[in-house]
Design a protein around this motif. Structure first.
Motif, PDB file in Angstrom:
ATOM      1  N   ARG A 132      74.506   9.320  50.497  1.00  0.00           N
ATOM      2  CA  ARG A 132      75.028   9.327  51.870  1.00  0.00           C
ATOM      3  C   ARG A 132      76.516   8.965  51.885  1.00  0.00           C
ATOM      4  O   ARG A 132      76.896   7.826  51.597  1.00  0.00           O
ATOM      5  N   GLN A 164      68.178   4.139  58.302  1.00  0.00           N
ATOM      6  CA  GLN A 164      69.089   4.692  59.304  1.00  0.00           C
ATOM      7  C   GLN A 164      70.222   3.698  59.580  1.00  0.00           C
ATOM      8  O   GLN A 164      70.069   2.485  59.400  1.00  0.00           O
ATOM      9  N   HIS A 204      65.034  13.686  59.659  1.00  0.00           N
ATOM     10  CA  HIS A 204      65.992  12.974  58.816  1.00  0.00           C
ATOM     11  C   HIS A 204      67.253  13.815  58.615  1.00  0.00           C
ATOM     12  O   HIS A 204      68.373  13.291  58.681  1.00  0.00           O
ATOM     13  N   TRP A 257      70.908  12.587  59.788  1.00  0.00           N
ATOM     14  CA  TRP A 257      71.924  12.462  58.742  1.00  0.00           C
ATOM     15  C   TRP A 257      73.218  13.170  59.143  1.00  0.00           C
ATOM     16  O   TRP A 257      74.320  12.607  59.051  1.00  0.00           O
ATOM     17  N   CYS A 285      77.026  11.934  58.740  1.00  0.00           N
ATOM     18  CA  CYS A 285      77.332  11.987  57.317  1.00  0.00           C
ATOM     19  C   CYS A 285      77.545  13.407  56.812  1.00  0.00           C
ATOM     20  O   CYS A 285      77.111  14.377  57.435  1.00  0.00           O
ATOM     21  N   LEU A 319      72.440  15.347  51.108  1.00  0.00           N
ATOM     22  CA  LEU A 319      71.259  15.428  51.975  1.00  0.00           C
ATOM     23  C   LEU A 319      70.046  15.970  51.231  1.00  0.00           C
ATOM     24  O   LEU A 319      68.930  15.446  51.378  1.00  0.00           O
ATOM     25  N   SER A 356      68.518  13.330  49.099  1.00  0.00           N
ATOM     26  CA  SER A 356      67.826  12.327  49.902  1.00  0.00           C
ATOM     27  C   SER A 356      66.471  12.841  50.377  1.00  0.00           C
ATOM     28  O   SER A 356      65.461  12.142  50.315  1.00  0.00           O
TER      29      SER A 356
END
Length: 557
Positions: A102, A380, A527, A531, A535, A540, A543
């Motif tokens: 991230r 988060q 998510h 994200w 970001c 991603l 993740s």
């Protein structure tokens, strides 16, 4: 808003008159050399607002306090008060992990910097393993949306505007697995790509992690990276990392470690990295865990190498570590307890942040709170921010009582968030207390929900289903969120699905497990959306891969 205003950090001395005053005009600024460094005094009465300060930093902090009062002063009517304040720790820092997938957008990082400055934070580090766009090393950072050196200069300028120092950070010894996954860098590692090694008795790992300290090419890589990074930032510090190098001596340097000792081999390499930093006019800092485990290494390290004493539990022995570091300058480094969780760990966070403030006051010159992103950085941002708010209080006000409503207000806009997030962060506290590796020892560095989420469906860990049912009941009893929040909607979905999976796998309900798979795919999409609101997309996919693997296992249940 509360009748008594909430200030973050809580001032050391604050008296409220109970009266409210309509104030016209700007605060009157007075110089008072009798105030301590960074100290200020604010008085508000019928005659207006007066701000006394002894230096520019004190004026900045006084203005930050007035900004928080203004937020809570309807229609320009201010609370009568007399506030006198100064910090416990000279350096009050935040370290954000931008290496575990991230990386916030440039605009988001600038917004966070300004928010932290409003809480009297004056130091920032961005933890780097492979996510700076070093020239000539594209293979290491390709696909990560790495920070460029030009972006670091922009962030430095933003920090300078608000009284924060942006210090260089580059791990120079361990935690370099992302580099060693690239064929060009694998030969520099202590462990070969196919090799296995023991991570401090906790798990077995495969492949490179630390540089081989006896390989001249390893030091040449460090020299190249620091030669690009260090001239970019004006701050006098660089954090060279060097933590958790447990693989050293298990691979290519095995014979040397057997002959000369692990502490000597470790310290000599760290000293060489320090020499590179000092050649660029920087004073190095290092994570002191390996040296504290091998005290004989301390005498082999440069005297001006600052020790970062880190630990993330309530029983972290900061006082003992500071004793071991002796006359060496040191900072205490607790954590937000957000990582390896969806919810954070409220009880552990509070105890950890307080222990660092208690043991470090008067001894450590800095308080650096860390916010890590292990296993996909899936906590988060509000979870991390909640911990950072409390840390800002501890770094400034030490052991003074902390009201979580202040963090709720100044981090998320409503005092009720503080209590709600504290409740959420202890949702699985009973499970954490039962889930340690040793009977009677709580689970460390993770929540039980996060840990179980990653266990195979047939794993026998904490097989008693009853505590999991009780945790689900606590989730059902959790009050509604104070306001709508998309990111915390993702958090609650993660929590609910982890509990449903935990209960279904313990009851061997394979039909229910398969039914959860589409919901986990929906979680991944939520998510993704969350994200991208803050970001860069680079990390991603990595993740999401953790939860996608869980969804695929559920489909096969």
């Amino acid at each position: 808003m509360p009748v008594t205003p909430l200030l973050l950090p809580t001032p050391h001395s604050c008296s409220w008159t109970g009266a409210w005053h309509a104030v016209v005009g700007t605060p009157r600024i007075h110089q008072d050399p009798a105030l301590p460094a960074e100290g200020y005094r604010v008085t508000i009465g019928a005659g207006g607002i007066d701000l006394f300060c002894g230096d520019p930093a004190g004026e900045h902090h006084g203005q930050a306090t007035l900004a928080q009062l203004r937020l809570q002063s309807p229609a320009g009517v201010w609370p009568g008060c007399d506030i006198t304040d100064h910090p416990v720790f000279a350096t009050r820092g935040v370290m954000l992990d931008v290496s575990r997938d991230r990386i916030p957008t440039l605009g988001e990082l600038q917004r966070v910097i300004r928010q932290l400055a409003g809480w009297k934070i004056n130091h920032l580090q961005l933890y780097v393993e492979h996510t700076v766009a070093y020239q000539g090393h594209d293979a290491a950072w390709a696909g990560t949306d790495a920070l460029t050196l030009a972006e670091l200069k922009i962030l430095e300028a933003t920090c300078h505007e608000v009284g924060i120092t942006l210090a260089a950070n580059q791990n120079c010894f361990g935690h370099l697995s992302a580099w060693f996954r690239q064929p060009a860098y694998a030969p520099l590692a202590e462990i070969a790509p196919e090799g296995w090694w023991d991570f401090n008795g906790l798990v077995s790992r495969q492949g490179g992690f630390s540089l081989c300290p006896g390989d001249p090419r390893a030091l040449a890589l460090v020299d190249d990276l620091l030669s690009q990074l260090l001239p970019t930032l004006a701050a006098p510090w660089v954090n060279i990392g060097c933590d958790e190098t447990f693989d050293v001596g298990q691979g290519r340097s095995q014979a040397e470690v057997a002959q000369r000792g692990r502490a000597t081999v470790y310290a000599e390499f760290v000293a060489k990295v320090c020499a590179i930093a000092k050649r660029h006019g920087k004073r190095p800092q290092f994570w002191a865990d390996i040296a504290l485990e091998h005290p004989e290494a301390l005498s082999l390290l440069p005297d001006d190498l600052l020790g970062l004493a880190w630990g993330y539990e309530g029983d972290s022995p900061f006082a003992r570590w500071l004793d071991q570091l002796g006359s060496r300058e040191a900072w205490v480094c607790p954590g937000t307890s957000s990582w390896r969780s969806f919810t954070g760990r409220t009880t552990e966070r509070k105890a950890n942040l307080l222990a660092a403030a208690r043991d470090g006051a008067g001894r450590a010159t800095g308080y650096l709170v860390t916010d890590w992103g292990d296993l996909g950085h899936r906590q988060q941002w509000p979870i991390s921010l909640h911990g950072l708010a409390e840390a800002a209080h501890r770094a400034w006000s030490g052991t003074a009582p902390y009201d979580p409503r202040t963090g709720g207000l100044h981090a998320l806009g409503d005092p009720a968030w503080g209590t709600w997030l504290d409740t959420l962060g202890d949702l699985d506290l009973d499970l954490r207390r039962l889930g340690g590796r040793t009977p009677g020892v709580p689970l460390r560095n993770a929540t039980a929900l996060f840990t179980d989420w990653h266990k195979p469906l047939d794993d026998k860990w904490m097989s008693d289903i009853n505590p999991w049912h009780r945790c689900r009941e606590r989730l059902q009893d959790l009050p509604s969120m104070p306001q709508a929040n998309d990111e915390l909607d993702v958090t609650l979905l993660h929590v609910r699905l982890s509990l449903e999976r935990a209960i279904a796998r313990r009851s061997r309900d394979h039909q229910r497990l398969r039914q959860l798979a589409p919901e986990v795919h929906g979680l991944v999409e939520a998510h993704r959306h969350s994200w991208l609101a803050r970001c860069r997309p680079g990390g991603l996919a990595a993740s999401c891969s953790h939860d996608l693997a869980i969804a695929e296992a559920l489909e096969r249940a």
